[in-house]
Write a protein that holds these residues in place. Structure first.
Motif, PDB file in Angstrom:
ATOM      1  N   GLU A 128       0.818  -1.209   0.000  1.00 58.01           N
ATOM      2  CA  GLU A 128       0.000   0.000   0.000  1.00 58.01           C
ATOM      3  C   GLU A 128       0.855   1.264   0.000  1.00 58.01           C
ATOM      4  OE1 GLU A 128      -3.145  -0.117  -0.587  1.00 58.01           O
ATOM      5  OE2 GLU A 128      -2.924  -2.297  -0.651  1.00 58.01           O
ATOM      6  N   LYS A 129       1.955   1.208   0.746  1.00 60.98           N
ATOM      7  CA  LYS A 129       2.847   2.363   0.816  1.00 60.98           C
ATOM      8  C   LYS A 129       3.510   2.631  -0.534  1.00 60.98           C
ATOM      9  CE  LYS A 129       5.983   4.273   4.288  1.00 60.98           C
ATOM     10  NZ  LYS A 129       6.804   3.940   5.482  1.00 60.98           N
ATOM     11  N   VAL A 130       3.911   1.537  -1.207  1.00 63.59           N
ATOM     12  CA  VAL A 130       4.535   1.670  -2.524  1.00 63.59           C
ATOM     13  C   VAL A 130       3.533   2.219  -3.528  1.00 63.59           C
ATOM     14  CG1 VAL A 130       5.560   0.392  -4.447  1.00 63.59           C
ATOM     15  CG2 VAL A 130       6.226  -0.150  -2.110  1.00 63.59           C
ATOM     16  N   VAL A 131       2.323   1.683  -3.507  1.00 62.96           N
ATOM     17  CA  VAL A 131       1.283   2.147  -4.435  1.00 62.96           C
ATOM     18  C   VAL A 131       0.986   3.625  -4.223  1.00 62.96           C
ATOM     19  CG1 VAL A 131      -1.174   1.968  -4.974  1.00 62.96           C
ATOM     20  CG2 VAL A 131       0.214  -0.111  -4.782  1.00 62.96           C
ATOM     21  N   GLN A 132       0.829   4.030  -2.948  1.00 58.19           N
ATOM     22  CA  GLN A 132       0.536   5.432  -2.640  1.00 58.19           C
ATOM     23  C   GLN A 132       1.632   6.357  -3.168  1.00 58.19           C
ATOM     24  OE1 GLN A 132       0.007   6.194   1.525  1.00 58.19           O
ATOM     25  NE2 GLN A 132      -0.185   8.399   1.267  1.00 58.19           N
ATOM     26  N   LYS A 133       2.897   5.945  -2.953  1.00 56.43           N
ATOM     27  CA  LYS A 133       4.012   6.774  -3.415  1.00 56.43           C
ATOM     28  C   LYS A 133       4.069   6.808  -4.936  1.00 56.43           C
ATOM     29  CE  LYS A 133       7.633   9.245  -2.318  1.00 56.43           C
ATOM     30  NZ  LYS A 133       7.535  10.467  -1.493  1.00 56.43           N
ATOM     31  N   THR A 183      -1.896   5.200 -12.049  1.00 54.97           N
ATOM     32  CA  THR A 183      -3.139   5.816 -11.593  1.00 54.97           C
ATOM     33  C   THR A 183      -3.772   4.920 -10.538  1.00 54.97           C
ATOM     34  OG1 THR A 183      -4.437   4.683 -13.286  1.00 54.97           O
ATOM     35  CG2 THR A 183      -3.498   6.835 -13.868  1.00 54.97           C
ATOM     36  N   GLY A 184      -4.728   5.472  -9.800  1.00 55.43           N
ATOM     37  CA  GLY A 184      -5.408   4.700  -8.773  1.00 55.43           C
ATOM     38  C   GLY A 184      -6.115   3.484  -9.333  1.00 55.43           C
ATOM     39  N   ASP A 185      -6.765   3.648 -10.503  1.00 56.18           N
ATOM     40  CA  ASP A 185      -7.471   2.527 -11.121  1.00 56.18           C
ATOM     41  C   ASP A 185      -6.497   1.434 -11.541  1.00 56.18           C
ATOM     42  OD1 ASP A 185      -9.803   3.905 -10.771  1.00 56.18           O
ATOM     43  OD2 ASP A 185      -9.809   4.766 -12.792  1.00 56.18           O
ATOM     44  N   ARG A 186      -5.367   1.847 -12.098  1.00 55.82           N
ATOM     45  CA  ARG A 186      -4.367   0.880 -12.560  1.00 55.82           C
ATOM     46  C   ARG A 186      -3.754   0.107 -11.387  1.00 55.82           C
ATOM     47  NH1 ARG A 186      -2.181  -2.815 -15.661  1.00 55.82           N
ATOM     48  NH2 ARG A 186       0.049  -2.649 -15.993  1.00 55.82           N
ATOM     49  N   ALA A 187      -3.622   0.764 -10.233  1.00 55.00           N
ATOM     50  CA  ALA A 187      -2.976   0.147  -9.071  1.00 55.00           C
ATOM     51  C   ALA A 187      -3.699  -1.116  -8.631  1.00 55.00           C
ATOM     52  CB  ALA A 187      -2.911   1.139  -7.918  1.00 55.00           C
ATOM     53  N   GLU A 188      -5.042  -1.105  -8.711  1.00 61.38           N
ATOM     54  CA  GLU A 188      -5.808  -2.259  -8.255  1.00 61.38           C
ATOM     55  C   GLU A 188      -5.587  -3.486  -9.140  1.00 61.38           C
ATOM     56  OE1 GLU A 188      -9.846  -1.128  -7.977  1.00 61.38           O
ATOM     57  OE2 GLU A 188      -9.512   0.448  -6.473  1.00 61.38           O
ATOM     58  N   LEU A 227      -2.692  -4.297 -10.611  1.00 61.87           N
ATOM     59  CA  LEU A 227      -1.315  -4.779 -10.574  1.00 61.87           C
ATOM     60  C   LEU A 227      -1.140  -5.944  -9.608  1.00 61.87           C
ATOM     61  CD1 LEU A 227       0.709  -1.426 -10.555  1.00 61.87           C
ATOM     62  CD2 LEU A 227       0.353  -2.980 -12.473  1.00 61.87           C
ATOM     63  N   LYS A 228      -0.366  -6.935 -10.049  1.00 59.68           N
ATOM     64  CA  LYS A 228       0.019  -8.016  -9.156  1.00 59.68           C
ATOM     65  C   LYS A 228       1.084  -7.507  -8.195  1.00 59.68           C
ATOM     66  CE  LYS A 228      -0.797 -11.607 -12.656  1.00 59.68           C
ATOM     67  NZ  LYS A 228      -0.162 -12.695 -13.450  1.00 59.68           N
ATOM     68  N   VAL A 285       3.963  -4.424  -8.516  1.00 58.46           N
ATOM     69  CA  VAL A 285       4.050  -3.302  -7.578  1.00 58.46           C
ATOM     70  C   VAL A 285       5.472  -3.170  -7.046  1.00 58.46           C
ATOM     71  CG1 VAL A 285       3.313  -2.434  -5.319  1.00 58.46           C
ATOM     72  CG2 VAL A 285       1.624  -3.373  -6.912  1.00 58.46           C
ATOM     73  N   TYR A 286       6.080  -4.303  -6.692  1.00 58.84           N
ATOM     74  CA  TYR A 286       7.431  -4.261  -6.129  1.00 58.84           C
ATOM     75  C   TYR A 286       8.437  -3.707  -7.135  1.00 58.84           C
ATOM     76  CZ  TYR A 286       5.289  -7.394  -2.700  1.00 58.84           C
ATOM     77  OH  TYR A 286       4.469  -7.941  -1.747  1.00 58.84           O
ATOM     78  N   GLN A 287       8.181  -3.943  -8.424  1.00 57.09           N
ATOM     79  CA  GLN A 287       9.097  -3.420  -9.439  1.00 57.09           C
ATOM     80  C   GLN A 287       9.075  -1.890  -9.500  1.00 57.09           C
ATOM     81  OE1 GLN A 287      11.297  -4.913 -11.703  1.00 57.09           O
ATOM     82  NE2 GLN A 287      11.028  -6.798 -10.536  1.00 57.09           N
ATOM     83  N   LEU A 288       8.006  -1.287  -8.960  1.00 52.60           N
ATOM     84  CA  LEU A 288       7.898   0.174  -8.987  1.00 52.60           C
ATOM     85  C   LEU A 288       8.977   0.845  -8.140  1.00 52.60           C
ATOM     86  CD1 LEU A 288       4.008   0.566  -8.652  1.00 52.60           C
ATOM     87  CD2 LEU A 288       5.384   0.969 -10.704  1.00 52.60           C
ATOM     88  N   ILE A 289       9.518   0.133  -7.147  1.00 49.90           N
ATOM     89  CA  ILE A 289      10.536   0.753  -6.294  1.00 49.90           C
ATOM     90  C   ILE A 289      11.850   0.944  -7.041  1.00 49.90           C
ATOM     91  CG2 ILE A 289       9.484  -0.247  -4.239  1.00 49.90           C
ATOM     92  CD1 ILE A 289      11.813  -2.170  -4.051  1.00 49.90           C
ATOM     93  N   LEU A 290      11.940   0.358  -8.257  1.00 54.23           N
ATOM     94  CA  LEU A 290      13.136   0.536  -9.080  1.00 54.23           C
ATOM     95  C   LEU A 290      13.052   1.783  -9.943  1.00 54.23           C
ATOM     96  CD1 LEU A 290      13.613  -3.158 -10.313  1.00 54.23           C
ATOM     97  CD2 LEU A 290      14.701  -2.043  -8.366  1.00 54.23           C
ATOM     98  N   ALA A 291      11.913   2.501  -9.868  1.00 52.92           N
ATOM     99  CA  ALA A 291      11.755   3.707 -10.675  1.00 52.92           C
ATOM    100  C   ALA A 291      12.660   4.824 -10.175  1.00 52.92           C
ATOM    101  CB  ALA A 291      10.292   4.165 -10.658  1.00 52.92           C
TER     102      ALA A 291
END
Length: 665
Positions: free
Chosen positions: A447-452, A460-465, A467-468, A472-478
């Motif tokens: 949830e913290k990663v998605v919010q950030k 987007t909020g709709d896209r977040a739901e 995602l597997k 989501v975890y791959q987003l921390i590599l951005a």
């Protein structure tokens, strides 16, 4: 033999002895009664002292001489091993490593080690000190504020980009009432001018006002020193500001006779040591510089190109003798290739060896107890990959220690053992090597990663739901992504995991992230065994020939046109019960050519993968498997989409090598 040859011997042997001291010191800390470890450390320090003395590296010689005295007391049971003694020895080893590295970079290797030598003399004399005194003294030993290897790398890279590293010491007024507020204002000024790399005391201690009136920082900036100093003086209750540019470029020449004496004495010392130990063995290995192996590899790459040319000529001539000869050359050259690649392989232990001490130091700084377990250190990788993988691993380990593993109190509340566990693992799998960093910490908060990520505009909020978890975890590599509640000196200040991801991608590798909230995380790095010679599938796309790395190829398929489906206006196909996207290389790479045969009833598709994801690449025809020499496109053509390099085929034609990672959707 040239002077540089003697210097290479000194540097290589120094690295070996320092690594031995490191390993044995870690073992000694776990088992203070182990006199065998003391003897081993004494021998390494003694040899290093002799080498440095004969080559006139006096600061190294004086420091190792005093270390030798301390361990002489230990082995005679006149001095007990304790935590403070081990800490000081580790600081001495770190100083020695920095001096050796400075010599390797062409600098003098000089360092003010008087404080360290003095403290070692106190230990030798039986004097001890309290932990607070020990902590205060620690910051005086290193003129670079005890920068670790990772921070030194950041500093050197910044210098290459035109930044100047400043060591800035600020003294607040004695009657300053809100010290934390003044520190905050000073830090704001520093961050206007550049990047803060380290502070002493640490940020947390400054925020808690756990210091007197003085603190120091290392700042990277392009601004003039006078401008920074003047800006800090505009803040009230500042007594003084001192700026010093860290000097990284001092040179020193060596006397040739001194070097010759060094080699003679080193040989004599090694001979004496061998006699004392009663172990007479004949050497079955020789030292060969990595540059020579690189030259051999370059020559062999040319041979591989000519081998391909001969195979093409043989196929056209249809001559039995020529065919048999070419087949024999192909077999012999394949054996040569395997042998040369083996020569370039070195164990990841060379990288892993630096981490036990680093983990120990970071854990102490953060007040955590962490047990490090290393598995598969004998796993081998190409030397060029080994040279580049160190910094990404350092950052991932720092990230696990700082953000992953909880404090003792938090672990007890969660019903976990007070000691955190960090596993560093390496193993072979096919044509790849996997390196894993696994911890038993708190895991990644989805949830913290998605919010950030939503705040940063990544999703987007709709896209977040949709995602597997793994997506989501791959987003921390951005780029610039961080979920840290506050910045620390350990990780999170200006260097994100995107730098790690980019470095791994540049090596032809991938990084995968798994996490179990409350139980821990695992970062897996997949790397190719070698970067030079590539097994590839050659394919036709119009009049061009492209190579696709076989390590990414799952299967080749002849697909009927009626089996093509569409999903969200994207061509897809059913591959073994899984719907995967289709991409036409002709369209993606805009390959010019002739019109396709309208009567063609099927498509040639190469199924490629990246992790668990797959994509079908539509080509015109399959040619077959080929060992190719991967060549860089150079800076001028660097960054072409989905192209990782090029090779020259047997007929002299240049073939581009596809980067499947860029195409997998």
């Amino acid at each position: 033999m040239e002077t540089t040859d003697y210097l290479d011997v000194f540097l290589e042997e120094s690295d070996e002895h320092l690594q031995a001291i490191n390993n044995h010191l870690l073992e000694l800390e776990k088992n203070p009664e182990n006199l065998e470890m003391v003897h081993e450390i004494f021998r390494s320090a003694h040899t290093l002292k002799g080498m440095a003395g004969t080559m006139q590296f006096q600061d190294i010689a004086s420091l190792t001489h005093q270390m030798e005295n301390v361990f002489d007391k230990m082995r005679n049971n006149e001095l007990k091993v304790n935590e403070h003694v081990v800490d000081i020895i580790f600081q001495a080893v770190e100083a020695l490593e920095q001096m050796v590295e400075a010599i390797r970079q062409g600098e003098s290797g000089s360092m003010d080690v008087t404080a360290l030598v003095s403290h070692l003399k106190d230990i030798e004399g039986g004097d001890d000190q309290t932990e607070l005194e020990h902590k205060a003294a620690k910051e005086q030993f290193n003129p670079h504020m005890n920068l670790d290897e990772y921070q030194m790398t950041v500093v050197k890279q910044a210098i290459e980009q035109g930044f100047t590293p400043f060591q800035i010491t600020v003294n607040l007024s004695e009657d300053c009432l809100l010290k934390a507020a003044r520190v905050y204002m000073v830090f704001e000024v520093f961050e206007e001018f550049g990047e803060i790399i380290k502070s002493v005391p640490a940020v947390e201690e400054l925020e808690a006002e756990e210091f007197e009136t003085q603190f120091s920082v290392v700042v990277l900036s392009k601004a003039p020193a006078a401008e920074i100093e003047a800006r800090v003086h505009t803040i009230s209750e500042i007594e003084s500001v001192t700026l010093t540019a860290l000097d990284m470029n001092v040179k020193k020449a060596m006397d040739k006779k001194t070097v010759q004496d060094h080699l003679d004495k080193t040989k004599e010392s090694q001979s004496t040591s061998a006699n004392n130990n009663g172990k007479h063995t004949s050497s079955k290995t020789i030292r060969v510089s990595s540059e020579r192996i690189d030259q051999l590899m370059n020559l062999f790459e040319e041979l591989v190109l000519d081998r391909g040319r001969l195979e093409d000529i043989s196929a056209k001539k249809n001559d039995l003798e020529l065919t048999e000869t070419v087949e024999h050359i192909a077999k012999v050259s394949q054996d040569m290739q395997d042998l040369i690649l083996t020569m370039r392989m070195v164990p990841v232990e060379q990288v892993f060896n630096r981490f036990p001490r680093m983990v120990r130091g970071l854990a102490k700084d953060l007040g955590k107890n962490i047990d490090l377990e290393i598995i598969g250190a004998d796993t081998e990788l190409d030397r060029t990959v080994i040279d580049e993988i160190g910094d990404p691993l350092v950052h991932l380990i720092r990230n696990s220690i700082d953000h992953g593993i909880e404090t003792e109190e938090a672990r007890r509340r969660a019903g976990k053992p007070s000691n955190g566990k960090l596993i560093l693992r390496a193993y072979h799998s096919g044509n790849h090597v996997f390196i894993e960093i696994e911890d038993d910490g708190a895991g990644i908060n989805r949830e913290k990663v998605v919010q950030k990520a939503i705040e940063n505009g990544l999703i987007t909020g709709d896209r977040a739901e949709e995602l597997k978890d793994e997506d989501v975890y791959q987003l921390i590599l951005a780029s610039g992504f961080s979920t840290a509640d506050k910045v620390s000196d350990i990780s999170g200040r200006g260097v994100g995991l995107d730098a790690v991801s980019n470095k791994i991608a540049a090596l032809g590798g991938h990084i995968f992230i798994e996490s179990d909230p409350g139980r821990g995380s695992k970062f897996s790095i997949q790397l190719p065994l070698t970067l030079s010679i590539l097994s590839s599938l050659l394919v036709h796309v119009q009049k061009e020939i492209f190579g696709i790395p076989l390590s990414s190829v799952v299967e080749t398929v002849l697909l009927n046109e009626q089996d093509i489906m569409y999903s969200h206006r994207q061509q897809v196909m059913d591959f073994r019960g899984k719907i995967i996207p289709l991409l036409s290389l002709k369209e993606v790479l805009e390959v010019p050519g002739y019109e396709q045969d309208k009567e063609q009833k099927h498509l040639s598709v190469v199924i490629v993968k990246k992790g668990e994801r797959m994509t079908g690449l539509i080509v015109d025809a399959f040619i077959g498997k080929k060992e190719v020499v991967l060549k860089s496109l150079g800076n001028y053509l660097k960054g072409i989409f989905a192209i990782s390099g090029a090779t020259i085929l047997g007929n002299g034609q240049v073939s581009l090598i596809i980067d499947p990672n860029a195409l997998v959707k």
